[in-house]
Design an enzyme around this catalytic site. Structure first.
Site, mmCIF file in Angstrom:
data_model
loop_
_atom_site.group_PDB
_atom_site.id
_atom_site.type_symbol
_atom_site.label_atom_id
_atom_site.label_comp_id
_atom_site.label_asym_id
_atom_site.label_seq_id
_atom_site.Cartn_x
_atom_site.Cartn_y
_atom_site.Cartn_z
ATOM 1 N N LYS A 105 2.918 1.102 36.279
ATOM 2 C CA LYS A 105 3.242 0.810 34.881
ATOM 3 C C LYS A 105 4.736 0.528 34.814
ATOM 4 O O LYS A 105 5.535 1.271 35.366
ATOM 5 C CB LYS A 105 2.888 2.055 34.058
ATOM 6 C CG LYS A 105 2.876 1.843 32.577
ATOM 7 C CD LYS A 105 2.379 3.116 31.907
ATOM 8 C CE LYS A 105 2.856 3.160 30.486
ATOM 9 N NZ LYS A 105 2.888 4.502 29.948
ATOM 10 N N HIS A 107 6.582 0.148 31.955
ATOM 11 C CA HIS A 107 7.252 0.528 30.713
ATOM 12 C C HIS A 107 6.963 2.006 30.446
ATOM 13 O O HIS A 107 6.210 2.638 31.186
ATOM 14 C CB HIS A 107 6.752 -0.333 29.544
ATOM 15 C CG HIS A 107 5.274 -0.258 29.361
ATOM 16 N ND1 HIS A 107 4.387 -0.968 30.144
ATOM 17 C CD2 HIS A 107 4.516 0.487 28.524
ATOM 18 C CE1 HIS A 107 3.152 -0.686 29.776
ATOM 19 N NE2 HIS A 107 3.199 0.213 28.794
#
Length: 220
Positions: A105, A107
């Site tokens: 991921k 963010h």
């Protein structure tokens, strides 16, 4: 030996259409007369019962002697979650759990792990469905070792197919034990399933194929 709880687990898998008999091809390309697909669990009742079976096995083998449980994506995620909930509900043992994302991921908090963050000295147990060739374990270990200096001594699965792995004469579970020092505990084995089928005449048509398969691929 086929105990009452093993028999109950086999019947539970069959009722959920997770354990099926017929003609299938495994990931490793073998034609098999039986197939275990834990992706078929889909109700609250099923996952609650499944969690109880895992929790019972964890309790009787390692008790509370571990720091956290890890469920490899994707099938291990609901299994670890259900096992963690059942350990608490059934035995009052509250342990953290965590799992990985298949994709990083980029963010928010980032990273590929969700839930508990392992630290040096932790004892991690892995919760999985089945081991056929040990591929998933080999993908999982670098993730866990990447968390810090953790120990992974035990792994819990639904079914031990007892099948030969990459090395002739050794099952995938033996290989995992030699490679990583992990003891694999299964709720049931292929021998238990075979024993169960022998107890009822309605499975007479499956037995020969099952016995052929076991003779060809299993180390018992």
């Amino acid at each position: 030996m086929l105990t009452e709880s093993k028999k109950a687990f086999i019947e539970f898998m069959m009722s959920a259409d997770v354990l099926r008999f017929g003609s299938f091809v495994t990931k490793s390309g073998r034609n098999t007369p039986y197939f275990v697909n834990t992706g078929n669990y889909k109700t609250g009742e099923q996952i609650a019962k499944l969690g109880k079976f895992y929790a019972s096995l964890i309790k009787e083998t390692v008790g509370e002697d571990f720091s956290a449980m890890f469920g490899p994506a994707y099938k291990g995620i609901p299994l670890a979650t259900a096992a963690a909930a059942s350990l608490y509900n059934e035995y009052g043992i509250s342990k953290p759990y965590f799992f990985n994302r298949k994709e990083e991921k980029d963010h928010g908090e980032g990273g590929s792990l969700v839930g508990y963050k392992p630290k040096d000295g932790d004892k991690i147990i892995i919760i999985e469905d089945v081991i056929t060739a040990g591929t998933a374990v080999r993908e999982t270990m670098p993730i866990l070792y990447g968390c810090g200096n953790v120990k992974v001594n035990d792994m819990f699965i639904s079914v031990n197919r007892c099948e030969v792995g990459k090395v002739p004469g050794k099952t995938a579970i033996m290989e995992v034990n030699e490679e990583f020092g992990i003891k694999v505990h299964a709720i049931v084995t292929v021998e238990d399933i075979h024993e169960y089928l022998k107890q009822s005449e309605k499975y007479n048509n499956i037995l020969p194929a099952m016995e052929d398969y076991m003779a060809k691929y299993c180390i018992l």
